[in-house]
Enzyme design. Structure first.
Site, PDB file in Angstrom:
ATOM      1  CE  LYS A 147      69.243  22.623  50.358  1.00  0.00           C
ATOM      2  NZ  LYS A 147      70.144  21.717  51.123  1.00  0.00           N
TER       3      LYS A 147
ATOM      4  CG  MET B 225      44.474  16.934  44.522  1.00  0.00           C
ATOM      5  SD  MET B 225      44.237  16.034  42.993  1.00  0.00           S
ATOM      6  CE  MET B 225      44.274  14.340  43.562  1.00  0.00           C
TER       7      MET B 225
ATOM      8  NE  ARG C  76      73.159  15.396  53.258  1.00  0.00           N
ATOM      9  CZ  ARG C  76      72.499  16.551  53.288  1.00  0.00           C
ATOM     10  NH1 ARG C  76      71.195  16.561  53.543  1.00  0.00           N
ATOM     11  NH2 ARG C  76      73.116  17.699  53.094  1.00  0.00           N
TER      12      ARG C  76
ATOM     13  CE1 TYR D 200      36.340  12.874  48.336  1.00  0.00           C
ATOM     14  CE2 TYR D 200      38.132  14.448  48.599  1.00  0.00           C
ATOM     15  CZ  TYR D 200      37.259  13.754  47.784  1.00  0.00           C
ATOM     16  OH  TYR D 200      37.311  13.927  46.425  1.00  0.00           O
TER      17      TYR D 200
HETATM   18  C1  LIG Z   1      70.577  22.485  52.181  1.00  0.00           C
HETATM   19  C2  LIG Z   1      72.014  22.649  52.472  1.00  0.00           C
HETATM   20  C3  LIG Z   1      72.486  23.865  53.000  1.00  0.00           C
HETATM   21  C4  LIG Z   1      71.546  24.944  53.501  1.00  0.00           C
HETATM   22  O1  LIG Z   1      70.966  24.478  54.694  1.00  0.00           O
HETATM   23  P1  LIG Z   1      69.952  25.369  55.558  1.00  0.00           P
HETATM   24  O2  LIG Z   1      69.730  24.589  56.778  1.00  0.00           O
HETATM   25  O3  LIG Z   1      68.724  25.513  54.735  1.00  0.00           O
HETATM   26  O4  LIG Z   1      70.614  26.670  55.793  1.00  0.00           O
HETATM   27  C5  LIG Z   1      73.851  24.037  53.119  1.00  0.00           C
HETATM   28  N1  LIG Z   1      74.709  23.035  52.775  1.00  0.00           N
HETATM   29  C6  LIG Z   1      74.290  21.852  52.305  1.00  0.00           C
HETATM   30  C7  LIG Z   1      75.282  20.805  51.968  1.00  0.00           C
HETATM   31  C8  LIG Z   1      72.924  21.609  52.152  1.00  0.00           C
HETATM   32  O5  LIG Z   1      72.502  20.424  51.704  1.00  0.00           O
END
Ligand SMILES: *Cc1c(COP(=O)(O)O)cnc(C)c1O
Length: 364
Positions: free
Chosen positions: A39, A303, A133, A255
């Protein structure tokens, strides 16, 4: 064709990504297997090249957060399984079908949507085992588990949940979540399951289920904070010196003139800034390296530019066009994260598009 020169360079070692995936896989006992989480554009490294390399190394199952990420990844991975973890958006089933993607059903409403529009197509179901979550409650999962029509219409190929405290092995919530997950598993006999991400892998075999879902560890982030990092380093971040200056006396730097030089000083201004993801909080706190020598980051991060004190470095190494290491052989991602008061995940996923990605290894 002449390449456009870049001011900042992220070198990604795809062989190290593969080595990390294999190291995780080697910790598992059959039937447990390792998937890969790519991701957020492969945690900033590039989802397509990372996933392609892992696929060639034998990884067959990939997880992303969003549908858009999955559709993009499908272009690079024609044959592998791609799961979308964030859940099923209303009205998106046709896109899942067209690109052969696997949704994570996080609520009863999502499950019903798939039952109606995605019937016959594989799906994952996520339960909330205590992180609050994503995922449905056990009572809701139970309703679906008992619903013969749902079970007939929806081939569930994965039951998953996510641990909130796996980076703290002694945290009591790990065991509590594991127990809830065991109850969820009992509702769906015969369905494969997955609980552990990177840190969860290191909690031991109880947590491995059928699939583990590592992300961070593949990219070299330490999955067991406070203990030596077992993962190979994957990235090197370098910024190019655009200008050097010699100063004799006291003068403000950057800055707000938040740093003042004293005596004879040599400064180097490099082409990376907070717009590239170099955290502004590193102003007057961070450092880089030239070879193994530390060069303090002085003044505020701007930046597009950042200034280092290179007084102690051989001038032959600090001319215009020379490079300063920000993440590299001497300082890893977690080191920079610690200085910035954050986690390696945020460091990597903040790295901006202006940074050129260069890939090494894995026949790249
Ligand atoms: C991001 C995520 C992972 C991977 O987590 P890491 O700590 O980067 O290995 C696995 N499962 C879910 C649901 C996640 O959101």
């Amino acid at each position: 064709m002449t390449a456009i020169p870049c001011g900042a360079l992220l070198t990604v070692d795809l062989d190290a990504v593969i080595a990390n995936w294999r190291l995780i896989a080697a910790r598992l006992a059959p039937p447990s297997r390792a998937a890969a989480v790519v991701k957020a554009d492969g945690y900033g490294l590039g989802a397509r090249p990372v996933a392609s390399a892992l696929s060639r190394a034998g990884c067959r199952r990939f997880f992303v957060a969003t549908l858009a990420e999955a559709i993009d990844l499908r272009g690079a991975l024609p044959d592998d399984e791609i799961f979308v973890m964030n859940g099923l958006d209303q009205g998106s089933v046709a896109l899942y079908r067209r690109h052969h993607l696997i949704p994570t059903l996080n609520s009863v409403a999502q499950a019903r949507e798939w039952q109606v529009h995605g019937a016959g197509q594989a799906a994952a179901l996520q339960v909330d085992s205590g992180m609050s979550r994503l995922g449905m409650g056990l009572d809701e999962a139970d309703i679906l588990a008992q619903d013969a029509e749902f079970r007939r219409a929806v081939p569930l190929i994965l039951l998953m949940s996510h641990l909130a405290c796996a980076d703290h092995p002694d945290h009591p919530q790990n065991r509590a979540q594991w127990q809830r997950f065991e109850r969820a598993r009992a509702l769906f006999p015969g369905v494969e399951s997955s609980l552990a991400a990177s840190s969860g892998v290191f909690l031991g075999p109880n947590y491995h289920s059928d699939w583990v879902r590592p992300g961070a560890a593949l990219y070299g982030i330490n999955p067991i904070p406070g203990r030596p990092n077992p993962m190979a380093q994957v990235v090197r971040l370098q910024a190019k010196i655009m200008q050097g200056r010699e100063i004799d006396g006291g003068i403000g730097v950057g800055y707000g003139a938040s740093h003042h030089t004293t005596g004879r000083t040599r400064l180097a201004t490099v082409a990376i800034g907070y717009a590239d993801g170099l955290m502004r909080v590193l102003g007057n706190r961070g450092h880089g390296r030239i070879g193994d020598k530390l060069v303090p980051l002085v003044g505020r991060v701007s930046m597009d530019l950042t200034i280092f004190d290179v007084t102690d470095i051989d001038p032959a190494l600090t001319g215009e066009g020379s490079w300063i290491d920000l993440i590299g052989p001497m300082d890893d991602i977690d080191q920079m994260a610690q200085t910035a008061g954050t986690i390696g995940y945020e460091i990597l996923t903040s790295l901006g598009e202006r940074i050129h990605r260069h890939y090494r290894g894995a026949e790249s």
